[in-house]
Design a protein around this motif. Structure first.
Motif, PDB file in Angstrom:
ATOM      1  N   ARG A 213      34.820   9.332   6.484  1.00  0.00           N
ATOM      2  CA  ARG A 213      34.171  10.102   5.417  1.00  0.00           C
ATOM      3  C   ARG A 213      35.000  11.345   5.077  1.00  0.00           C
ATOM      4  N   ILE A 214      35.474  11.998   6.114  1.00  0.00           N
ATOM      5  CA  ILE A 214      36.277  13.210   5.880  1.00  0.00           C
ATOM      6  C   ILE A 214      37.557  12.844   5.129  1.00  0.00           C
ATOM      7  N   GLN A 215      38.159  11.715   5.606  1.00  0.00           N
ATOM      8  CA  GLN A 215      39.426  11.318   4.978  1.00  0.00           C
ATOM      9  C   GLN A 215      39.247  10.972   3.510  1.00  0.00           C
ATOM     10  N   SER A 216      38.044  10.421   3.173  1.00  0.00           N
ATOM     11  CA  SER A 216      37.847   9.997   1.781  1.00  0.00           C
ATOM     12  C   SER A 216      37.598  11.185   0.851  1.00  0.00           C
ATOM     13  N   ILE A 217      37.301  12.337   1.453  1.00  0.00           N
ATOM     14  CA  ILE A 217      37.085  13.510   0.587  1.00  0.00           C
ATOM     15  C   ILE A 217      38.411  13.917  -0.047  1.00  0.00           C
ATOM     16  N   ASP A 218      38.312  14.298  -1.242  1.00  0.00           N
ATOM     17  CA  ASP A 218      39.515  14.749  -1.952  1.00  0.00           C
ATOM     18  C   ASP A 218      40.048  16.018  -1.285  1.00  0.00           C
ATOM     19  N   ASP A 219      41.374  16.099  -1.191  1.00  0.00           N
ATOM     20  CA  ASP A 219      42.000  17.243  -0.535  1.00  0.00           C
ATOM     21  C   ASP A 219      41.597  18.578  -1.154  1.00  0.00           C
TER      22      ASP A 219
ATOM     23  N   ALA B 288      38.879  19.421  -2.351  1.00  0.00           N
ATOM     24  CA  ALA B 288      37.485  19.849  -2.146  1.00  0.00           C
ATOM     25  C   ALA B 288      37.400  21.046  -1.217  1.00  0.00           C
TER      26      ALA B 288
ATOM     27  N   ASP C 294      32.756  20.899   2.887  1.00  0.00           N
ATOM     28  CA  ASP C 294      32.429  19.469   2.944  1.00  0.00           C
ATOM     29  C   ASP C 294      32.675  18.870   4.322  1.00  0.00           C
ATOM     30  N   HIS C 295      33.870  19.095   4.838  1.00  0.00           N
ATOM     31  CA  HIS C 295      34.122  18.431   6.123  1.00  0.00           C
ATOM     32  C   HIS C 295      33.390  19.113   7.286  1.00  0.00           C
TER      33      HIS C 295
ATOM     34  N   ILE D 128      30.102  17.444   7.381  1.00  0.00           N
ATOM     35  CA  ILE D 128      30.141  16.142   8.062  1.00  0.00           C
ATOM     36  C   ILE D 128      30.215  16.319   9.581  1.00  0.00           C
TER      37      ILE D 128
ATOM     38  N   HIS E 200      40.939  20.898   6.715  1.00  0.00           N
ATOM     39  CA  HIS E 200      40.636  19.489   6.533  1.00  0.00           C
ATOM     40  C   HIS E 200      41.528  18.625   7.430  1.00  0.00           C
TER      41      HIS E 200
END
Lengths: 386, 429
Positions: A41-47, A49, A53-54, A57, B101
């Motif tokens: 899920r984290i990986q699918s988030i756009d950079d 963002a 967000d992460h 999660i 991230h």
């Protein structure tokens, strides 16, 4: 031995253990799955963002893992296993003797003596490599002394296994006088076997030649045996269908091997059975009695350490009975040189001191035998030698 | 030829066959007195003896189980440790506010690979557990397999097991594994268990405490339960070594950290060792001199062996010594020390006599008479006959001699010649 309850108690352990490990595995996989899901899920988030967000999660993941309560689950599976794990050793302690060293006297066994006994045991069992390995590791070079004589014995026995009697015959010839002194007819037995072998393999003429050289010395002393062997000559080539067929039985080889072993050991001053095996076997039979004794002797440990004679009889099998022991039925004393066994005229046997007491020290006055109605006199009692 | 009944000591099978025919007279003392009854005893008494001897095998079952249990426990601990590490790893990540991230991705990936590593460890662990469970089972099966049919083979395996135990305790590892391998009894002996001890013992012999301390840490709770002070002794030794190298500052620091916690229970020893700071390693004061001797290390190795055996439920003495002692006591009679003692008696040998010398003599409540000629027991079935000179032989031996020599009997010990009819029966009760 009835081991069913013990086996059942044991079987519960691997069963519970398997349950517990599969549960552990399940938990680990569940955690892995949750983390992997969060990861993807984290990986699918756009950079681009935002950071929140992460971390959101991650927060969810943390909450989920908490919900699984993996540690308490692990603990729960372990609980049942622990019950089985503690039950089995308790049952062992109840069924078996948990401490067989209870009857051990705190005397220092001389290590060199013990090692020497062990080395001799290996050599006499024909385990020469093992003996060498042990002598080497224990650094007891003197313990190798027993090796050479036993290696000669095993050469003889190995050759006999291959139906070769030469080394055995040679040994018997070398020790002719001593064997004769011991009243052994093993030499004749070896020659007899050799004679039958020659008769079977090389025929009548060779056998006759062998008999003339080697069997004639036994002709007078063992007439019947000699005649029987000469009779075999008539059946050369068909001995198996003769009245003497029994001579061909392979059993003779086995029996003779054993006899050679017996006489060989005797000549080198050794017993037929390994003395270590005999002593340990006696120990296994005697120890249960000694342990029971220790149970009633609690608090008298000191006494046990200094005792000159065991307070109870240890019942061993017949094979451990090497000496005649006479126990006077009246006084319960073991006979000795000072107090020898005496035969009364009625045939009953008592120790001398008991007779002295019964006769009130009066050698002419007759007394009644405690075991039959006979009146006996001290003067007529005879000392016995067992 | 084969009709001859051999007077071999291993005539047990013959005897028990005979007992089936004779109706078992089991009249208390009489049965015990009549020595024949021992061999003609009902098989149930033989089975009883066997069962009694199997009860001595506690260590045989206990040791592999303790080993198995240890593996289970340590495997479980690994799971607990790893799982809680992963969970706190997640927690930390979730609680941190400045995690980028990429950091988050990397962090979680490392946790996943950590879990995968754990899974591999679990797999290996359950393989070991399985093997160890098999070993425990093999021992149970081996005990169960003992019966009157295979008893002599079983006994010989037992002797081998006892010898391997001795080798392992004496650190003769090569002989131990060779003996186990040659006889194919690897599952029945504890070579693997002792390989753990070997590391520690070897290190102690090289004056190295680290493996011993690691072992203590590994078995902390159980050592504590048995109130063992082995770790304290190791620490004392390390302290002594620091004093020996005159590293007093470090010695004091060491004492504060590792010795002080034992003060409550072992103050005296602690004070004695602390006093070595005032003396030097070359002190002549006997109280402190002994602490610097190198035999202290041997003593530690011995101490370790004891702790190790206790932890695994083994006897502190080698099994060989225990059985030897019991056997020698049971066999020891004053007759063993006479010149004409039969060679078959282990106590006819100097080495066995030496071991037996501090041990008690056996005791008999009832006569047991062995015929000088046939070595068979003289009992109601084969009663003793008395020659005119008082020498006694079994009926069997005398009758055979009479048959061969036209009723003439020659005493093998005195040379006296007499007639069969001159002999009288002796009644032994």
């Amino acid at each position: 031995m009835e081991l069913n309850t013990i086996k059942e108690a044991f079987d519960r352990v691997p069963k519970k253990q398997k349950l517990s490990s599969s549960k552990s595995q399940e938990i680990v996989e569940q955690i892995e799955l949750e983390i992997e899901q969060a990861l993807s899920r984290i990986q699918s988030i756009d950079d681009t963002a935002s950071q929140t967000d992460h971390s959101l999660i991650l927060g969810e993941l943390k909450a989920k893992l908490k919900e699984i309560t993996p540690l308490s689950q692990l603990e729960a599976t372990q609980k049942e296993l622990n019950v089985a794990l503690s039950k089995y050793p308790k049952l062992l302690e109840k069924t078996f003797n948990p401490d067989i060293s209870k009857a051990y006297r705190n005397v220092d066994f001389d290590i060199h003596t013990v090692n020497q006994i062990i080395a001799s045991h290996f050599y006499r069992e024909g385990q020469f490599d093992l003996g060498d390995c042990f002598v080497n590791e224990a650094a007891e070079p003197e313990a190798q002394a027993a090796k050479s004589s036993f290696s000669e014995m095993y050469q003889i026995l190995e050759a006999m296994k291959l139906r070769n009697l030469e080394p055995a015959l040679k040994w018997a010839a070398c020790n002719h006088e001593q064997l004769k002194q011991n009243g052994s007819d093993i030499e004749l037995k070896l020659h007899r076997l050799q004679f039958v072998e020659i008769l079977q393999r090389k025929g009548r003429d060779e056998a006759l030649k062998y008999a003339r050289t080697f069997l004639t010395p036994f002709a007078t002393s063992h007439m019947a045996e000699f005649q029987k062997l000469m009779g075999c000559l008539l059946w050369a080539g068909k001995l198996d269908s003769s009245p003497y067929s029994e001579l061909l039985s392979p059993m003779h080889w086995d029996k003779l091997s054993e006899e050679v072993t017996r006489h060989f050991c005797n000549l080198i001053g050794q017993s037929f059975e390994s003395p270590l095996s005999v002593t340990i076997a006696a120990g296994v039979q005697g120890l249960p009695t000694l342990l029971k004794l220790m149970n009633v002797m609690t608090g008298k440990k000191q006494e046990w350490q200094t005792m000159k004679q065991l307070p109870v009889p240890v019942d061993l099998d017949r094979e451990f009975q090497f000496h005649s022991i006479f126990v006077c039925p009246v006084s319960r004393d073991q006979a000795s040189e000072e107090n020898p066994p005496m035969l009364l005229s009625c045939g009953h046997v008592l120790c001398k001191q008991s007779i002295t007491k019964l006769s009130k020290n009066n050698s002419t006055r007759p007394f009644k035998c405690p075991y039959c109605p006979s009146e006996v006199e001290v003067g007529q009692c005879r000392q016995l030698f067992f | 030829m084969e009709m001859e009944t051999d007077a071999l000591p291993n005539g047990n099978s013959q005897a028990s066959a005979g007992s089936a025919a004779s109706t078992g007279t089991n009249e208390g003392a009489l049965a015990i007195v009549a020595v024949g009854a021992v061999s003609a005893a009902p098989p149930s008494s033989q089975m009883n003896k066997l069962a009694e001897s199997l009860k001595l095998e506690h260590q045989f079952l206990r040791v592999p189980f303790e080993h198995y249990k240890k593996t289970i426990r340590s495997n479980h601990r690994i799971v607990e440790k790893e799982v809680s590490a992963v969970i706190s790893g997640v927690g930390e990540a979730a609680d941190s506010t400045d995690l980028s991230h990429d950091d988050a991705v990397q962090h979680l990936s490392s946790l996943v690979s950590r879990l995968q590593g754990l899974k591999r460890k679990l797999e290996d662990g359950s393989k070991t557990e399985h093997l160890q469970a098999q070993r425990c089972k093999a021992r149970l099966d081996h005990l169960e397999s003992a019966d009157s049919e295979n008893i002599s083979e079983w006994n010989s395996t037992r002797l081998k097991r006892i010898l391997v135990d001795y080798m392992l305790r004496m650190s003769f590892y090569d002989t131990a594994s060779k003996l186990a391998q040659d006889s194919n009894i690897q599952d029945l002996v504890d070579i693997e268990v002792f390989s753990e001890a070997k590391k520690v013992i070897d290190a102690l012999q090289n004056k190295e405490v680290t493996p011993a301390l690691a072992w203590c840490a590994d078995n902390k709770s159980r050592l504590k339960k048995s109130k063992s002070k082995f770790e304290f002794q190791l620490r004392l030794q390390e302290f002594i070594e620091l004093v020996r190298s005159e590293n007093n500052v470090r010695a004091i620091a060491y004492a504060r950290k590792y010795l002080a916690p034992w003060g409550a229970t072992h103050m005296k020893e602690l004070q004695r060792v602390m006093a070595t700071l005032a003396f030097k390693s070359n002190t002549e004061c006997p109280t402190y001199k002994v602490l610097f001797e190198s035999k202290q290390w041997e003593y530690l190795a011995e101490q370790f062996k004891q702790e190790f055996c206790r932890l695994y439920g083994m006897t502190l003495e080698p099994l060989l010594n225990i059985y030897l002692q019991a056997g020698l006591s049971a066999l020891k009679t004053p007759f063993c020390y006479e010149d004409d003692c039969t060679k078959e008696d282990p106590l006819s040998q100097e080495s066995f006599r030496k071991l037996a010398s501090p041990l008690p003599f056996s005791k008999q409540h009832h006569s047991k008479l062995v015929c000088y000629i046939t070595k068979e027991l003289m009992d109601t079935e084969n009663p003793p006959l008395v020659l005119p000179n008082g020498y006694v032989y079994s009926t069997k031996a005398i009758e055979e001699m009479a048959k061969k020599n036209n009723g003439k009997i020659t005493c093998p010990r005195t040379g006296l010649v007499c007639n069969y009819t001159d002999l009288v029966k002796a009644y032994i009760s």
